[in-house]
Structures are given as C-alpha cells and as structure tokens.
Motif scaffolding. Sequence first.
Motif, short mmCIF file in Angstrom:
data_model
loop_
_atom_site.label_atom_id
_atom_site.label_comp_id
_atom_site.label_asym_id
_atom_site.label_seq_id
_atom_site.Cartn_x
_atom_site.Cartn_y
_atom_site.Cartn_z
N UNK A 1 0.83 -1.21 0.00
CA UNK A 1 0.00 0.00 0.00
C UNK A 1 0.86 1.26 0.00
N UNK A 2 1.89 1.25 0.84
CA UNK A 2 2.73 2.44 0.96
C UNK A 2 3.52 2.69 -0.32
N UNK A 3 4.08 1.64 -0.89
CA UNK A 3 4.85 1.80 -2.13
C UNK A 3 3.96 2.29 -3.27
N UNK A 4 2.77 1.75 -3.34
CA UNK A 4 1.83 2.17 -4.39
C UNK A 4 1.44 3.64 -4.21
N UNK A 5 1.17 4.03 -2.97
CA UNK A 5 0.83 5.42 -2.68
C UNK A 5 1.99 6.36 -3.00
N UNK A 6 3.22 5.84 -2.91
CA UNK A 6 4.41 6.65 -3.13
C UNK A 6 4.80 6.76 -4.60
N UNK A 7 4.01 6.17 -5.49
CA UNK A 7 4.27 6.32 -6.92
C UNK A 7 4.99 5.17 -7.58
N UNK A 8 5.15 4.05 -6.90
CA UNK A 8 5.80 2.89 -7.49
C UNK A 8 4.76 1.95 -8.08
N UNK A 9 5.09 1.35 -9.20
CA UNK A 9 4.27 0.26 -9.72
C UNK A 9 4.58 -0.96 -8.88
N UNK A 10 3.56 -1.65 -8.45
CA UNK A 10 3.76 -2.79 -7.56
C UNK A 10 3.20 -4.06 -8.18
N UNK A 11 3.98 -5.12 -8.07
CA UNK A 11 3.57 -6.45 -8.51
C UNK A 11 3.54 -7.32 -7.27
N UNK A 12 2.43 -8.02 -7.05
CA UNK A 12 2.27 -8.77 -5.81
C UNK A 12 2.11 -10.26 -6.08
N UNK A 13 2.66 -11.04 -5.17
CA UNK A 13 2.48 -12.49 -5.19
C UNK A 13 2.22 -12.98 -3.78
#
Length: 297
Positions: free
Chosen positions: A27-39
Amino acid sequence: MTAKETAMSKGTISILGLGAMGSAIVDRLRESGYDTVVWNRTAAKAEPHVKAGSEHAATVAEAARAGDIVIAVLLDHASVREHLEPVATELKGKVVVNLTTTTPNESRATAAWAAEHGLSYLDGAIMATPPMIGRPGSSLLYSGDENAFAIAKLALETLGTADFEGADAGLASLKDMALLSAMYQMFTGFLQAAAMMRTVGVAAGRTAEDVIAWLSELIPHVGHFAAVIDGEDDDPALRQDVAFTRPAIASLITAAREQGVSSDFLEPLKKHLDELAATGRGDANWISVIDQFPINE
C-alpha cells in the motif's frame, strides 16, 4: 522500467507475501508512486491490491522478472529459501530485499546463497507494526550489500527511516532481536507489576499509569549503564553494587510470592547476582551481571 509503467512511475517493485506487513508495504509503495507487482501463496489475498492498482503475479518467478526491486515479506527463513532458491536466475540484476523476520545466522546464510548466485542482496528488519509503515516512528534496519542499499534507498525510505547497519548481512537482524529483547523484558516487567497490584484490587490501567511515569524518569539511566559497560564511567553517585542489589531483588521476589504471584521474571536476575557474589564480586557494580550472559559451551 517495464512497458506498463507510466511517466509518473518511479519504478516497479515486486512484493512476495501479503500478510499484514506485506500488505502495508504494498500500500505504501503504491501510494508513493511505485508500480507494484504482488504475489502470495493464497492468490485471493492479492485481490484487494489488484483493485487498488497493483499487478498480480501468478508465480514467484513472474514476480521476480517484473520487479526492479524484489521484496520478500514471508513467514520465516525456510519459506524465504523455498521461494527464492528456484528463481535465482530471474533475480539476476535485481535488488533482493528480505524483510522476513529471521535470526542473524539465517540472514547470513541467505546472503551467502545470494552471493553464490551473483545476486544483489539486502537483509532487513522492520522496527514497526503494519499501521506504522510510512508514518513517523517507522524504522527499518538494513545490512548486506551496500550498493544494493544505495540503489533501493529512495524506495525503502518511503516505508520509514532506513538505516544501513553494515556489510555483515546479520547485523540488521541482530539489532532487531536485541531491541525486541529489551522491549519484551520491559513489558514483562509491567506484567509483573500489574499481577502484584491486582491482588489488592488495583486495575492494570492504574498500574500502567504509575509504571509509565516511573520508568520515564529512569530511562535516561540506560546511558549511564552503557558507559559503565563500555568502561567509560562508573559514577560513585549512581553506583549500586551487587551486595546491595541482591537483597533488594530478593525482597521483590518475596513480595511477589507473598501476594501469591509468580516471581519467574525476577529470579534469573537474582541467580546472576548470586553467581557474582559467590565469586567474590559483591562489591562490583550490579550492572556487571552482563558478564554472566555469555554461554559457556
């Protein structure tokens, strides 16, 4: 950057593990402008993150290929090795950050494995709860590949204060475990106090207020203890020797037992003080019980 990254994206970070902490990090990385890939082993846990804008990877290998930085927030050391070892090839050229709670030697073992495969590896320890991630007070410790830390630092700083402890990959874990040991000893001290006071009907909330006020005044003395341990200072005005402290701790144990409360948390300190007295060190500063801590194999 991948083709899917927008002009505003800061890069792609893959997160392995979507427990409470892993989810807070995503959540924090996404809010900070990073594209996030989750597994996650249970794919259903990825659904809320996909709805919020993350991309779901069906396999660890897919997640490893997608991210510039790959962060593992898994259950334990065994799960880290289980999931990372098969994808060593996919992790080449990435920065691998392990935020799973492991012991110092487990951290060193994973770092050695990463070095054998030519991977950029950083071990980390999270000094925060999930709700604290990205907020004031959140602190994360890192050790291992200093170049990997430099590359990932901007992203890691979005999670909390990022401190590099050194090239020994076990240092972050060691400091984490040491600070948690201090925390639990402090909390068990409160439990001891609350157990004793509730025998006479005093609510734990009232005892908590008293403990907070009392210990807040005493915390600065930790600095004096450190100076004594480091051989820098032993101010006679602050000195309390073993001969004085032994009966004081014995009185605490007796008081607990008189109230029908276990003294298990206090007895180890008394044991160490007894050992010092038995070896002729009754006049030593009681802080010297630290010399009793090394395990004699």
